[in-house]
Design a protein around this motif. Sequence first.
Motif, short mmCIF file in Angstrom:
data_model
loop_
_atom_site.label_atom_id
_atom_site.label_comp_id
_atom_site.label_asym_id
_atom_site.label_seq_id
_atom_site.Cartn_x
_atom_site.Cartn_y
_atom_site.Cartn_z
N ALA A 3 0.83 -1.21 0.00
CA ALA A 3 0.00 0.00 0.00
C ALA A 3 0.86 1.26 0.00
CB ALA A 3 -0.93 -0.01 1.21
N LEU A 4 1.91 1.27 0.82
CA LEU A 4 2.74 2.48 0.92
C LEU A 4 3.58 2.68 -0.34
CD1 LEU A 4 3.84 2.24 4.66
CD2 LEU A 4 2.27 3.90 3.63
N LYS A 5 4.07 1.61 -0.93
CA LYS A 5 4.81 1.76 -2.18
C LYS A 5 3.91 2.27 -3.28
CE LYS A 5 8.06 -1.02 -3.37
NZ LYS A 5 8.91 -2.18 -3.72
N GLY A 6 2.62 1.93 -3.18
CA GLY A 6 1.67 2.39 -4.19
C GLY A 6 1.43 3.88 -4.17
N ILE A 7 1.77 4.55 -3.04
CA ILE A 7 1.61 6.00 -2.97
C ILE A 7 2.96 6.72 -2.89
CG2 ILE A 7 -0.71 5.92 -2.00
CD1 ILE A 7 0.45 6.39 0.76
N GLY A 8 4.02 6.03 -3.31
CA GLY A 8 5.30 6.71 -3.48
C GLY A 8 6.36 6.49 -2.44
N TYR A 9 6.12 5.63 -1.47
CA TYR A 9 7.13 5.34 -0.46
C TYR A 9 8.10 4.27 -0.97
CZ TYR A 9 4.56 7.76 3.29
OH TYR A 9 3.94 8.70 4.08
#
Length: 278
Positions: free
Chosen positions: A25-31
């Motif tokens: 989820a976090l990689k999906g928003i740029g993390y």
Amino acid sequence: ASATSGRDRGPIQRQLSQHLAVPVALKGIGYSYIHVANWWEPTSTNVDADLVFRYDGLDEFSNALIQTTMLRAFVAPMTAPDDPYDWEVMRENNLYALGVLEDIPSLPGPKYVFAHLVTTHPPYVHNPDGSMTGREQVAELGDLRSYVLQMEYANTRLLGIVDRIIANDPDAVIVLQADEGPYPLRYDADDYAFRWAQATPAELEQKFGILYAMRVPGADVVAAGFGDDRTPVNAFRIVFDARFGANLPLLPDRVYAHVDLDHFYDFIDVTDRVDHGG
């Protein structure tokens, strides 16, 4: 070892090395996802990690990237320990992981950092100033006193790391959470004979009561569901609700134990038997 025995940790390792909801989820928003691993196989790596740090060596991509960052100063020797309980190896492992955590906040960009530390795990290899203890010292002082000395060191280093994180990013979310408490004395005496269904309420509290703290600036984590009676199952649901307004429903807060080490994956609900000191 049978597929249900405590001697077979393969199912745990396979599950934790797969794609997991939080980093996805976090990689999906740029993390980016930085994984500070340990010699314990289930958390030694993760398929979603962009960068993995562990004392017993790094993957080729991570090793190449680390040489171009300040983190190269913290790379320990690339030889994996044959005995994870070699005292000097344990101490160097702890120093390595803590050193990496001190430097990660200076890396650019939004990042999700997972770190599995064994800094408070036996054997007790740290004095409060970080110096080596040794078997003779621990034998003389005893486990309890040696644990307290190591905790003093761990607290000092972790508080410094938290300060460094906040100094680099005042909006940083921080979750400090233990995975388990110490085993009861009766368990240590004969672990395979111990039956968790027969554990006393005090023994259950000793094992399942953990350090659990979180920091989510600008959000009311209590309103989002955080409290003393919450279990780790809701940690990231609370963070995602408080920080991102995700409106994730909280799961039931229940405590489960395995039957015994010969039936490691057969669980019993012990929630109502835990002694919370009241």
